[in-house]
Write a protein that holds these residues in place. Structure first.
Motif, PDB file in Angstrom:
ATOM      1  N   LEU A 104       8.194   8.191  59.818  1.00  0.00           N
ATOM      2  CA  LEU A 104       8.362   9.365  60.669  1.00  0.00           C
ATOM      3  C   LEU A 104       9.828   9.614  61.028  1.00  0.00           C
ATOM      4  CD1 LEU A 104       5.381   8.864  63.130  1.00  0.00           C
ATOM      5  CD2 LEU A 104       5.635  10.764  61.510  1.00  0.00           C
ATOM      6  N   THR A 105      10.135  10.878  61.254  1.00  0.00           N
ATOM      7  CA  THR A 105      11.406  11.254  61.850  1.00  0.00           C
ATOM      8  C   THR A 105      11.389  10.877  63.328  1.00  0.00           C
ATOM      9  OG1 THR A 105      10.562  13.443  62.462  1.00  0.00           O
ATOM     10  CG2 THR A 105      11.630  13.244  60.311  1.00  0.00           C
ATOM     11  N   ASP A 106      12.563  10.813  63.947  1.00  0.00           N
ATOM     12  CA  ASP A 106      12.609  10.664  65.405  1.00  0.00           C
ATOM     13  C   ASP A 106      11.897  11.866  66.023  1.00  0.00           C
ATOM     14  OD1 ASP A 106      14.078   8.319  65.322  1.00  0.00           O
ATOM     15  OD2 ASP A 106      15.986   9.395  65.277  1.00  0.00           O
ATOM     16  N   GLY A 107      10.977  11.601  66.932  1.00  0.00           N
ATOM     17  CA  GLY A 107      10.203  12.677  67.535  1.00  0.00           C
ATOM     18  C   GLY A 107       9.002  13.098  66.708  1.00  0.00           C
ATOM     19  N   GLY A 108       8.746  12.403  65.586  1.00  0.00           N
ATOM     20  CA  GLY A 108       7.604  12.740  64.743  1.00  0.00           C
ATOM     21  C   GLY A 108       6.280  12.341  65.383  1.00  0.00           C
ATOM     22  N   TRP A 109       5.215  12.907  64.850  1.00  0.00           N
ATOM     23  CA  TRP A 109       3.887  12.728  65.445  1.00  0.00           C
ATOM     24  C   TRP A 109       2.964  11.919  64.537  1.00  0.00           C
ATOM     25  CZ3 TRP A 109       2.310  14.289  70.253  1.00  0.00           C
ATOM     26  CH2 TRP A 109       3.144  15.188  70.940  1.00  0.00           C
ATOM     27  N   LEU A 110       2.132  11.072  65.172  1.00  0.00           N
ATOM     28  CA  LEU A 110       1.006  10.411  64.516  1.00  0.00           C
ATOM     29  C   LEU A 110      -0.246  10.796  65.284  1.00  0.00           C
ATOM     30  CD1 LEU A 110      -0.405   8.419  62.614  1.00  0.00           C
ATOM     31  CD2 LEU A 110       0.294   6.560  64.144  1.00  0.00           C
ATOM     32  N   ALA A 164      11.151   8.050  48.923  1.00  0.00           N
ATOM     33  CA  ALA A 164      12.136   8.991  49.454  1.00  0.00           C
ATOM     34  C   ALA A 164      11.670   9.673  50.740  1.00  0.00           C
ATOM     35  CB  ALA A 164      12.464  10.057  48.404  1.00  0.00           C
ATOM     36  N   LEU A 165      10.379   9.599  51.032  1.00  0.00           N
ATOM     37  CA  LEU A 165       9.857  10.224  52.246  1.00  0.00           C
ATOM     38  C   LEU A 165      10.125   9.395  53.503  1.00  0.00           C
ATOM     39  CD1 LEU A 165       6.341  11.621  51.215  1.00  0.00           C
ATOM     40  CD2 LEU A 165       8.444  12.905  51.614  1.00  0.00           C
ATOM     41  N   ARG A 166      10.490   8.147  53.348  1.00  0.00           N
ATOM     42  CA  ARG A 166      10.697   7.290  54.523  1.00  0.00           C
ATOM     43  C   ARG A 166      11.699   7.922  55.492  1.00  0.00           C
ATOM     44  NH1 ARG A 166       8.933   1.992  54.598  1.00  0.00           N
ATOM     45  NH2 ARG A 166       7.911   1.278  52.689  1.00  0.00           N
ATOM     46  N   GLY A 167      11.267   8.045  56.735  1.00  0.00           N
ATOM     47  CA  GLY A 167      12.129   8.592  57.772  1.00  0.00           C
ATOM     48  C   GLY A 167      12.218  10.101  57.811  1.00  0.00           C
ATOM     49  N   SER A 168      11.452  10.779  56.941  1.00  0.00           N
ATOM     50  CA  SER A 168      11.573  12.248  56.891  1.00  0.00           C
ATOM     51  C   SER A 168      10.266  12.971  57.187  1.00  0.00           C
ATOM     52  CB  SER A 168      12.074  12.681  55.513  1.00  0.00           C
ATOM     53  OG  SER A 168      11.122  12.386  54.510  1.00  0.00           O
ATOM     54  N   SER A 175       6.146  25.049  60.870  1.00  0.00           N
ATOM     55  CA  SER A 175       6.102  25.538  59.491  1.00  0.00           C
ATOM     56  C   SER A 175       7.243  24.929  58.684  1.00  0.00           C
ATOM     57  CB  SER A 175       6.203  27.068  59.483  1.00  0.00           C
ATOM     58  OG  SER A 175       6.153  27.568  58.175  1.00  0.00           O
ATOM     59  N   GLY A 176       6.934  24.509  57.463  1.00  0.00           N
ATOM     60  CA  GLY A 176       7.930  23.916  56.587  1.00  0.00           C
ATOM     61  C   GLY A 176       8.112  22.428  56.751  1.00  0.00           C
ATOM     62  N   SER A 177       7.403  21.819  57.698  1.00  0.00           N
ATOM     63  CA  SER A 177       7.527  20.389  57.948  1.00  0.00           C
ATOM     64  C   SER A 177       6.893  19.567  56.826  1.00  0.00           C
ATOM     65  CB  SER A 177       6.847  20.016  59.271  1.00  0.00           C
ATOM     66  OG  SER A 177       7.429  20.698  60.357  1.00  0.00           O
ATOM     67  N   VAL A 178       7.249  18.281  56.803  1.00  0.00           N
ATOM     68  CA  VAL A 178       6.594  17.331  55.903  1.00  0.00           C
ATOM     69  C   VAL A 178       5.429  16.697  56.649  1.00  0.00           C
ATOM     70  CG1 VAL A 178       6.835  15.238  54.518  1.00  0.00           C
ATOM     71  CG2 VAL A 178       8.753  16.845  54.701  1.00  0.00           C
ATOM     72  N   LEU A 179       4.230  16.843  56.103  1.00  0.00           N
ATOM     73  CA  LEU A 179       3.037  16.269  56.712  1.00  0.00           C
ATOM     74  C   LEU A 179       2.349  15.346  55.714  1.00  0.00           C
ATOM     75  CD1 LEU A 179       0.401  17.854  59.001  1.00  0.00           C
ATOM     76  CD2 LEU A 179      -0.386  16.664  56.973  1.00  0.00           C
ATOM     77  N   VAL A 180       1.954  14.172  56.189  1.00  0.00           N
ATOM     78  CA  VAL A 180       1.197  13.217  55.383  1.00  0.00           C
ATOM     79  C   VAL A 180      -0.173  13.042  56.016  1.00  0.00           C
ATOM     80  CG1 VAL A 180       1.010  10.806  54.659  1.00  0.00           C
ATOM     81  CG2 VAL A 180       3.215  11.989  54.512  1.00  0.00           C
ATOM     82  N   ASP A 181      -1.227  13.278  55.244  1.00  0.00           N
ATOM     83  CA  ASP A 181      -2.597  13.073  55.703  1.00  0.00           C
ATOM     84  C   ASP A 181      -3.147  11.825  55.031  1.00  0.00           C
ATOM     85  OD1 ASP A 181      -5.036  13.659  57.031  1.00  0.00           O
ATOM     86  OD2 ASP A 181      -5.827  14.538  55.187  1.00  0.00           O
ATOM     87  N   LEU A 182      -3.358  10.770  55.833  1.00  0.00           N
ATOM     88  CA  LEU A 182      -3.883   9.512  55.317  1.00  0.00           C
ATOM     89  C   LEU A 182      -5.408   9.509  55.366  1.00  0.00           C
ATOM     90  CD1 LEU A 182      -1.508   7.048  57.231  1.00  0.00           C
ATOM     91  CD2 LEU A 182      -1.209   7.935  54.902  1.00  0.00           C
ATOM     92  N   GLY A 202      -4.514   5.922  46.436  1.00  0.00           N
ATOM     93  CA  GLY A 202      -4.017   4.622  46.857  1.00  0.00           C
ATOM     94  C   GLY A 202      -4.307   4.356  48.320  1.00  0.00           C
ATOM     95  N   ASP A 203      -3.886   3.191  48.783  1.00  0.00           N
ATOM     96  CA  ASP A 203      -4.172   2.709  50.125  1.00  0.00           C
ATOM     97  C   ASP A 203      -3.095   3.153  51.111  1.00  0.00           C
ATOM     98  OD1 ASP A 203      -5.435   1.213  52.169  1.00  0.00           O
ATOM     99  OD2 ASP A 203      -4.141  -0.507  51.757  1.00  0.00           O
ATOM    100  N   LEU A 204      -3.476   4.013  52.043  1.00  0.00           N
ATOM    101  CA  LEU A 204      -2.604   4.467  53.120  1.00  0.00           C
ATOM    102  C   LEU A 204      -1.232   4.922  52.614  1.00  0.00           C
ATOM    103  CD1 LEU A 204      -3.544   1.841  55.881  1.00  0.00           C
ATOM    104  CD2 LEU A 204      -4.550   4.083  55.461  1.00  0.00           C
ATOM    105  N   PHE A 205      -0.160   4.238  53.006  1.00  0.00           N
ATOM    106  CA  PHE A 205       1.193   4.676  52.665  1.00  0.00           C
ATOM    107  C   PHE A 205       1.632   4.248  51.258  1.00  0.00           C
ATOM    108  CE2 PHE A 205       1.067   4.248  57.297  1.00  0.00           C
ATOM    109  CZ  PHE A 205       1.626   5.441  57.724  1.00  0.00           C
ATOM    110  N   ASP A 206       0.883   3.347  50.630  1.00  0.00           N
ATOM    111  CA  ASP A 206       1.328   2.744  49.371  1.00  0.00           C
ATOM    112  C   ASP A 206       1.717   3.751  48.288  1.00  0.00           C
ATOM    113  OD1 ASP A 206       1.006   0.302  50.546  1.00  0.00           O
ATOM    114  OD2 ASP A 206      -0.772  -0.278  49.388  1.00  0.00           O
ATOM    115  N   PRO A 207       0.940   4.823  48.067  1.00  0.00           N
ATOM    116  CA  PRO A 207       1.287   5.721  46.960  1.00  0.00           C
ATOM    117  C   PRO A 207       2.348   6.769  47.271  1.00  0.00           C
ATOM    118  CG  PRO A 207      -0.780   6.434  47.938  1.00  0.00           C
ATOM    119  CD  PRO A 207      -0.366   5.170  48.659  1.00  0.00           C
ATOM    120  N   LEU A 208       2.857   6.802  48.503  1.00  0.00           N
ATOM    121  CA  LEU A 208       3.827   7.829  48.870  1.00  0.00           C
ATOM    122  C   LEU A 208       5.185   7.561  48.221  1.00  0.00           C
ATOM    123  CD1 LEU A 208       3.146   8.197  52.701  1.00  0.00           C
ATOM    124  CD2 LEU A 208       2.563   9.852  50.918  1.00  0.00           C
TER     125      LEU A 208
END
Length: 268
Positions: free
Chosen positions: A214-220, A157-161, A95-102, A148-154
């Motif tokens: 992703l953060t260290d230990g992040g999931w794909l 500042a989200l990089r690594g988080s 809960s409270g995590s940052v999630l990106v749905d591509l 937008g295409d995949l990560f392009d519109p993100l």
């Protein structure tokens, strides 16, 4: 209300739908009658269904994970098999995590994970502008829906988080599109289906770029085909993930889940 023809003893709408190949003709007839505003509208809906238009696009909504989502003609309709992607993500997302749905489509996966987890900083990206419009209606203020295409519109500042990335990206090999059911082949955006020669072109792009976000230990977590899971898992391992395959035979669902190594070094 009794819809049986007194001369034949059968329901003419059910008969027409069944003749057109609708396996659940009785259920579909009941739904169309319930959604039609009048007899003329019902006839138009029946004709569209017989012509192969997905039922969800006709009635304007699809049910997924117990929720109802607005859909419009041409968009990718959420499949039940994708419930495995939702469950896998919800089991690994705090809960409270940052999630990106591509490749977020109409927002069904993002909404279902959010409902299960309870609280997320949620971003949903999608290349189809019609699906983006639906996703913004379905998710409202609960997520940032970006065109937008995949990560392009993100936001950079989200990089690594990002704690988790989910993706129901296209994975049908180009040569197999012609053998798909007409509902998908003729009435859903080709870009939502076609994954290139082996079906994994977009998966490769996602796996290659994901470690930057992703953060260290992040999931794909990616939905895939049963016969493609081994390749996906190898791609994840090469990119610095500890990967596994999860299968649900009951709903014909397959996902690969990769956790980024906490000591990835050069993969950063």
């Amino acid at each position: 209300m009794n819809h049986t023809d007194p001369n034949t003893g059968s329901d003419p709408v059910v008969d027409r739908l069944r003749a057109a190949g609708c396996v659940f003709a009785e259920d579909e007839a009941a739904l169309l009658r319930n959604e039609a505003v009048d007899a003329a509208a019902l006839q138009q809906m029946i004709e569209r269904r017989i012509a192969g238009v997905p039922l969800e696009q006709i009635v304007g909504w699809a049910e997924f994970c117990g929720q109802r989502f607005a859909v419009e003609p041409g968009v990718f309709v959420p499949r039940r098999r994708t419930e495995l992607l939702v469950r896998t993500a919800a089991d690994r997302c705090g809960s409270g995590s940052v999630l990106v749905d591509l490749c977020g489509g109409v927002g069904a996966v993002a909404s279902a994970v959010l409902t299960s987890v309870g609280s997320l900083e949620l971003y949903c990206t999608e290349i189809d502008p019609v699906a983006v419009s639906c996703a913004r209606r379905n998710l409202a203020a609960r997520a940032s829906v970006l065109h937008g295409d995949l990560f392009d519109p993100l936001p950079q500042a989200l990089r690594g988080s990002v704690a988790m990335i989910t993706a129901n990206a296209p994975y049908v090999p180009t040569g197999e599109i012609a053998f798909m059911p007409a509902e998908a082949r003729d009435h859903e955006l080709l870009a939502a289906l076609d994954g290139g020669a082996d079906g994994l072109d977009i998966h490769r792009r996602i796996i290659e770029q994901a470690p930057e976000w992703l953060t260290d230990g992040g999931w794909l977590i990616i939905e895939t085909g049963r016969g493609q899971a081994d390749i996906d898992r190898e791609l994840l391992a090469a990119a610095g993930f500890d990967a596994s395959t999860i299968i649900d035979d009951e709903i014909d669902g397959t996902v690969v889940a990769g956790q980024l190594s906490r000591h990835r070094g050069a993969h950063r």
